[in-house]
Design a protein around this motif. Structure first.
Motif, PDB file in Angstrom:
ATOM      1  N   ALA A 206      88.009  50.437  29.244  1.00  0.00           N
ATOM      2  CA  ALA A 206      86.641  50.381  29.771  1.00  0.00           C
ATOM      3  C   ALA A 206      86.420  49.149  30.626  1.00  0.00           C
ATOM      4  CB  ALA A 206      85.642  50.415  28.619  1.00  0.00           C
ATOM      5  N   LYS A 207      87.094  48.064  30.334  1.00  0.00           N
ATOM      6  CA  LYS A 207      86.971  46.858  31.164  1.00  0.00           C
ATOM      7  C   LYS A 207      87.338  47.182  32.610  1.00  0.00           C
ATOM      8  CE  LYS A 207      89.232  42.346  31.849  1.00  0.00           C
ATOM      9  NZ  LYS A 207      88.081  41.451  32.019  1.00  0.00           N
ATOM     10  N   TYR A 208      88.415  47.925  32.805  1.00  0.00           N
ATOM     11  CA  TYR A 208      88.802  48.325  34.156  1.00  0.00           C
ATOM     12  C   TYR A 208      87.695  49.150  34.801  1.00  0.00           C
ATOM     13  CZ  TYR A 208      93.680  46.881  33.414  1.00  0.00           C
ATOM     14  OH  TYR A 208      94.825  46.158  33.198  1.00  0.00           O
ATOM     15  N   TRP A 209      87.130  50.090  34.055  1.00  0.00           N
ATOM     16  CA  TRP A 209      86.094  50.964  34.621  1.00  0.00           C
ATOM     17  C   TRP A 209      84.830  50.191  34.972  1.00  0.00           C
ATOM     18  CZ3 TRP A 209      87.118  54.905  30.170  1.00  0.00           C
ATOM     19  CH2 TRP A 209      88.139  55.778  30.558  1.00  0.00           C
ATOM     20  N   PHE A 210      84.348  49.357  34.060  1.00  0.00           N
ATOM     21  CA  PHE A 210      83.117  48.607  34.331  1.00  0.00           C
ATOM     22  C   PHE A 210      83.289  47.669  35.522  1.00  0.00           C
ATOM     23  CE2 PHE A 210      81.731  49.687  29.944  1.00  0.00           C
ATOM     24  CZ  PHE A 210      80.435  50.084  30.235  1.00  0.00           C
ATOM     25  N   GLU A 211      84.420  47.000  35.586  1.00  0.00           N
ATOM     26  CA  GLU A 211      84.615  46.069  36.694  1.00  0.00           C
ATOM     27  C   GLU A 211      84.814  46.812  38.009  1.00  0.00           C
ATOM     28  OE1 GLU A 211      86.302  42.240  34.162  1.00  0.00           O
ATOM     29  OE2 GLU A 211      87.729  43.423  35.353  1.00  0.00           O
ATOM     30  N   ARG A 212      85.431  47.984  37.958  1.00  0.00           N
ATOM     31  CA  ARG A 212      85.660  48.770  39.179  1.00  0.00           C
ATOM     32  C   ARG A 212      84.365  49.406  39.670  1.00  0.00           C
ATOM     33  NH1 ARG A 212      85.090  51.538  42.775  1.00  0.00           N
ATOM     34  NH2 ARG A 212      86.436  53.119  43.729  1.00  0.00           N
ATOM     35  N   PHE A 213      83.629  50.062  38.798  1.00  0.00           N
ATOM     36  CA  PHE A 213      82.463  50.836  39.226  1.00  0.00           C
ATOM     37  C   PHE A 213      81.175  50.008  39.259  1.00  0.00           C
ATOM     38  CE2 PHE A 213      85.039  54.350  37.166  1.00  0.00           C
ATOM     39  CZ  PHE A 213      85.546  54.805  38.363  1.00  0.00           C
ATOM     40  N   ALA A 214      81.017  49.086  38.305  1.00  0.00           N
ATOM     41  CA  ALA A 214      79.756  48.348  38.204  1.00  0.00           C
ATOM     42  C   ALA A 214      79.848  46.923  38.722  1.00  0.00           C
ATOM     43  CB  ALA A 214      79.288  48.328  36.747  1.00  0.00           C
ATOM     44  N   ARG A 215      81.055  46.478  39.043  1.00  0.00           N
ATOM     45  CA  ARG A 215      81.265  45.133  39.582  1.00  0.00           C
ATOM     46  C   ARG A 215      80.597  44.079  38.708  1.00  0.00           C
ATOM     47  NH1 ARG A 215      85.467  45.393  41.841  1.00  0.00           N
ATOM     48  NH2 ARG A 215      85.049  43.437  42.967  1.00  0.00           N
ATOM     49  N   ILE A 216      80.850  44.178  37.408  1.00  0.00           N
ATOM     50  CA  ILE A 216      80.292  43.227  36.455  1.00  0.00           C
ATOM     51  C   ILE A 216      81.430  42.665  35.623  1.00  0.00           C
ATOM     52  CG2 ILE A 216      79.791  45.035  34.740  1.00  0.00           C
ATOM     53  CD1 ILE A 216      77.349  43.357  33.912  1.00  0.00           C
ATOM     54  N   GLN A 217      81.358  41.387  35.317  1.00  0.00           N
ATOM     55  CA  GLN A 217      82.412  40.751  34.546  1.00  0.00           C
ATOM     56  C   GLN A 217      82.377  41.254  33.105  1.00  0.00           C
ATOM     57  OE1 GLN A 217      82.616  36.495  34.869  1.00  0.00           O
ATOM     58  NE2 GLN A 217      83.966  36.270  33.107  1.00  0.00           N
ATOM     59  N   VAL A 218      83.550  41.568  32.593  1.00  0.00           N
ATOM     60  CA  VAL A 218      83.674  42.079  31.231  1.00  0.00           C
ATOM     61  C   VAL A 218      84.658  41.208  30.460  1.00  0.00           C
ATOM     62  CG1 VAL A 218      84.357  44.036  29.796  1.00  0.00           C
ATOM     63  CG2 VAL A 218      83.161  44.440  31.961  1.00  0.00           C
ATOM     64  N   ASP A 219      84.226  40.723  29.316  1.00  0.00           N
ATOM     65  CA  ASP A 219      85.107  40.017  28.388  1.00  0.00           C
ATOM     66  C   ASP A 219      85.430  40.972  27.246  1.00  0.00           C
ATOM     67  OD1 ASP A 219      84.910  37.602  29.822  1.00  0.00           O
ATOM     68  OD2 ASP A 219      83.021  37.140  28.811  1.00  0.00           O
ATOM     69  N   ILE A 220      86.705  41.099  26.906  1.00  0.00           N
ATOM     70  CA  ILE A 220      87.087  41.955  25.790  1.00  0.00           C
ATOM     71  C   ILE A 220      87.868  41.147  24.780  1.00  0.00           C
ATOM     72  CG2 ILE A 220      89.046  42.821  27.155  1.00  0.00           C
ATOM     73  CD1 ILE A 220      88.237  45.399  25.073  1.00  0.00           C
ATOM     74  N   ASP A 221      87.544  41.371  23.518  1.00  0.00           N
ATOM     75  CA  ASP A 221      88.178  40.620  22.440  1.00  0.00           C
ATOM     76  C   ASP A 221      88.563  41.541  21.297  1.00  0.00           C
ATOM     77  OD1 ASP A 221      88.349  37.566  22.327  1.00  0.00           O
ATOM     78  OD2 ASP A 221      86.404  37.879  23.290  1.00  0.00           O
ATOM     79  N   ILE A 222      89.670  41.200  20.658  1.00  0.00           N
ATOM     80  CA  ILE A 222      89.957  41.758  19.342  1.00  0.00           C
ATOM     81  C   ILE A 222      88.908  41.185  18.387  1.00  0.00           C
ATOM     82  CG2 ILE A 222      91.622  41.787  17.451  1.00  0.00           C
ATOM     83  CD1 ILE A 222      93.811  41.497  19.647  1.00  0.00           C
ATOM     84  N   ALA A 223      88.242  42.055  17.661  1.00  0.00           N
ATOM     85  CA  ALA A 223      87.078  41.612  16.885  1.00  0.00           C
ATOM     86  C   ALA A 223      87.429  40.541  15.860  1.00  0.00           C
ATOM     87  CB  ALA A 223      86.441  42.812  16.188  1.00  0.00           C
ATOM     88  N   SER A 224      88.611  40.601  15.284  1.00  0.00           N
ATOM     89  CA  SER A 224      88.996  39.616  14.277  1.00  0.00           C
ATOM     90  C   SER A 224      89.150  38.224  14.884  1.00  0.00           C
ATOM     91  CB  SER A 224      90.296  40.024  13.581  1.00  0.00           C
ATOM     92  OG  SER A 224      91.338  40.186  14.532  1.00  0.00           O
ATOM     93  N   GLU A 225      89.398  38.147  16.189  1.00  0.00           N
ATOM     94  CA  GLU A 225      89.443  36.858  16.876  1.00  0.00           C
ATOM     95  C   GLU A 225      88.054  36.444  17.359  1.00  0.00           C
ATOM     96  OE1 GLU A 225      92.066  34.699  17.377  1.00  0.00           O
ATOM     97  OE2 GLU A 225      92.975  35.998  15.871  1.00  0.00           O
ATOM     98  N   PHE A 226      87.324  37.393  17.899  1.00  0.00           N
ATOM     99  CA  PHE A 226      85.999  37.084  18.438  1.00  0.00           C
ATOM    100  C   PHE A 226      85.083  36.488  17.380  1.00  0.00           C
ATOM    101  CE2 PHE A 226      81.581  38.239  19.068  1.00  0.00           C
ATOM    102  CZ  PHE A 226      81.347  37.782  20.350  1.00  0.00           C
TER     103      PHE A 226
END
Length: 608
Positions: free
Chosen positions: A309-329
């Motif tokens: 989804a990070k690829y999709w949001f950044e491609r279509f919506a041009r918005i920065q996306v941070d993704i984390d493994i929840a146990s680290e976040f």
């Protein structure tokens, strides 16, 4: 994780308890047990391993009580032995437990100082002794539980029965799910509605900190402060989903084949197919156009859906996306921009680390949107917005249809965000929506490759290590392929971005190393071909998953090629999930592993 069932019935309940536990097998377990009261006397049957061993124990020594509790255990404290299996008992009380009691050592030392003798190393036995000691010191069963619960630190769901009282069942939850089922002169407790489905469709979900006191005709629910509260009784649809493999050998294969249907169901929920538009709730508490940032937190396969989804949001919506493994976040104390959007993704909606991330995000001023398969789950209830995946119950521990439905929901969200932010116009939205509509058809086409893939699996089953490569949105799918192979066949596998090959993994490649390349003929295909050439030059065994154009332009010799339909780039991750699932499935079948319940894995990870 573990599964819990409790029944206050009219007839002997042991058989019903076991049947309900079978519906909870998807959670993963390594031992099982039941306890009932016969003439007020507490009697247990427990067994190591699968439920068939418990059934054998019950056949040899039946239980006839009309009140009882049952449990499937996934070992956390103590080995998966009969002694450590639940229910645990002490001083006239038996308990089953899902979760971890973090302070059990301190409580154990306190109880041992009072002369209590322990027979196991489990945290759960501490709960039984703590309540039993309270009753020994003069408290009623209800008061003993009420005194014990505030002393327990950790995440848990509990169910208790008490010697001499055949009309009392107590349940409690903190961090792990528990539901109350309402019958006619009968009452039930269960880890989820699927466990209760054979008995009732009227279900109330306990909220965080709640505990419930049940008799055959009523339930009193108290909150963490001890106040009597009301929780809504809803009609669960779980009875519609019978646990049945149909004509398939395993639940996982059945669920792989269900994907075209459930992805169609999910996309139909989020897309106006006639108008060619994404259809989201009108009352979203945020404006896509003004979002400063999107964060995504998830675990395991759900994390890989989020990475796609990070690829999709950044491609279509041009918005920065941070993704984390929840146990680290959850522990990183990351700064969050006020007014941002946190998307949490979970099949069960009960994943402990993802739930903790959700709560952190809410505390830090984020809008929280949940993509879950269980709309009555804790994550769903605590989120501001819920986008359900309509996959239906997923019994196989390794996620398949839940993953592709997560992708369908996330792709729909990304398209909607792009349109709202002005980076996707009406014509482009229509094109993207129509591509989404075609995904189920393409998935059906991909399923036709099963026989070919089963043949390839014979080769893979002899490998010690497997490397998966992909670029763009094929990179998360490569990671998902490696994860599935590890989960099911126990073969070591790694998924890498193809461009990283020269930065380390290339050292592993020799003539014994299968390299599975996920490469639709897209704008980065030529780059991926160059990586395949590097593999071929070192004798690696290339297994290429591509379309007809990709196969035609491969320019390298492969040991096998899986030819996929030519699909729009947007939906390639959804469609290409099918062959990587089938690869893992058939390799595991070839090796004779337990496909639906791989060792050491649990479906719903409700503790850290």
């Amino acid at each position: 994780m573990c599964g819990i069932i409790g029944i206050l019935g009219k007839e002997p309940v042991a058989g019903q308890l076991v049947d309900s536990l079978k519906r909870l097998e998807y959670r993963g377990y390594d031992s099982a047990g039941v306890a009932t009261l016969e003439g007020g006397v507490l009697t247990r049957r427990r067994a190591e391993g699968k439920l068939k061993n418990l059934e054998a124990a019950l056949a040899k020594a039946p239980l006839m009580g009309t009140i009882g509790i049952g449990h499937t255990r996934w070992a956390t404290h103590g080995a998966p032995t009969e002694t450590n299996a639940h229910p645990h008992a002490s001083e006239g009380v038996a308990v089953v437990h899902n979760g971890i009691i973090e302070n059990f050592r301190e409580l154990r030392q306190e109880l041992e100082a009072k002369g209590v003798v322990f027979s196991t190393q489990t945290d759960t036995e501490t709960v039984a002794h703590l309540v039993g000691q309270g009753m020994k010191e003069g408290l009623s069963a209800v008061d003993a539980v009420g005194a014990a619960l505030p002393r327990l630190r950790g995440a848990f769901a509990l169910a208790f029965v008490f010697e001499g009282n055949e009309n009392l069942l107590i349940g409690a939850r903190k961090g792990s799910p528990l539901a109350v089922g309402y019958g006619e002169g009968e009452m039930y407790l269960g880890s989820d509605a699927i466990a209760l489905a054979p008995f009732t469709s009227a279900v109330a979900y306990l909220e965080e900190g709640d505990w419930a006191i049940l008799d055959r005709n009523s339930v009193e629910i108290r909150d963490e402060a001890g106040h009597v509260v009301q929780r809504p009784v809803i009609r669960s649809s779980a009875t519609a989903f019978l646990v049945d493999k149909g004509n398939h050998k395993h639940f996982m294969l059945k669920e792989i084949y269900e994907q075209p249907e459930v992805v169609a169901r999910t996309t139909a929920h989020y897309l106006d197919m006639a108008a060619g538009k994404v259809r989201l709730p009108a009352d979203l508490p945020f404006d896509w156009a003004n979002l400063p940032r999107i964060s995504i937190a998830a675990c395991g396969t759900a994390y890989l859906a989020g990475l796609t989804a990070k690829y999709w949001f950044e491609r279509f919506a041009r918005i920065q996306v941070d993704i984390d493994i929840a146990s680290e976040f959850r522990y990183r104390e990351t700064p969050m921009v006020p007014g941002g959007l946190m998307i949490v993704v979970s099949q069960s909606g009960e994943t402990a680390d993802t739930l903790a991330s959700l709560r952190y995000a809410k505390e830090n001023g984020q809008h929280v949107l949940a993509v879950v398969n269980v709309p009555t789950s804790t994550i769903a209830r605590e989120s501001h917005i819920v986008m359900p995946t309509l996959a239906g119950p997923e019994i196989g521990v390794a996620s398949t249809k839940a993953f592709t439905c997560q992708l369908a929901v996330l792709a729909s969200l990304a398209i909607a965000a792009g349109k709202a932010r002005g980076f996707v116009n009406a014509e482009e939205e229509d094109k993207l929506v129509r591509a989404m509509m075609e995904a189920p058809r393409y998935m059906n086409e991909a399923l036709k490759q099963e026989e070919h893939i089963a043949g390839i699996a014979k080769m893979l089953s002899k490998a010690r290590d497997v490397l998966y490569l992909g670029r763009g949105t094929s990179y998360p799918i490569a990671m998902e392929g490696a994860l599935k192979l590890k989960e099911l066949s126990y073969i070591h596998a790694e998924g890498y971005a193809a461009g990283e090959l020269k930065h380390g993994p290339i050292a592993l490649i020799d003539e014994t190393m299968p390299v599975i390349v996920i490469a639709p003929f897209d704008k980065v295909y030529e780059k991926t071909v160059s990586n395949m050439q590097e593999v071929a030059a070192r004798g690696g065994q290339i297994l290429l998953v591509t379309d007809e154009k990709g196969a035609e332009h491969a320019e390298v010799e492969t040991v096998a090629t899986i030819v996929m339909p030519d699909v729009p780039a947007t939906i390639a991750p959804i469609v290409y999930s099918v062959p990587i699932q089938l690869i893992a499935y058939h390799t595991a079948v070839e090796m004779g592993t337990d496909v639906d319940q791989p060792r050491n894995l649990a479906k719903s990870v409700t503790v850290e």
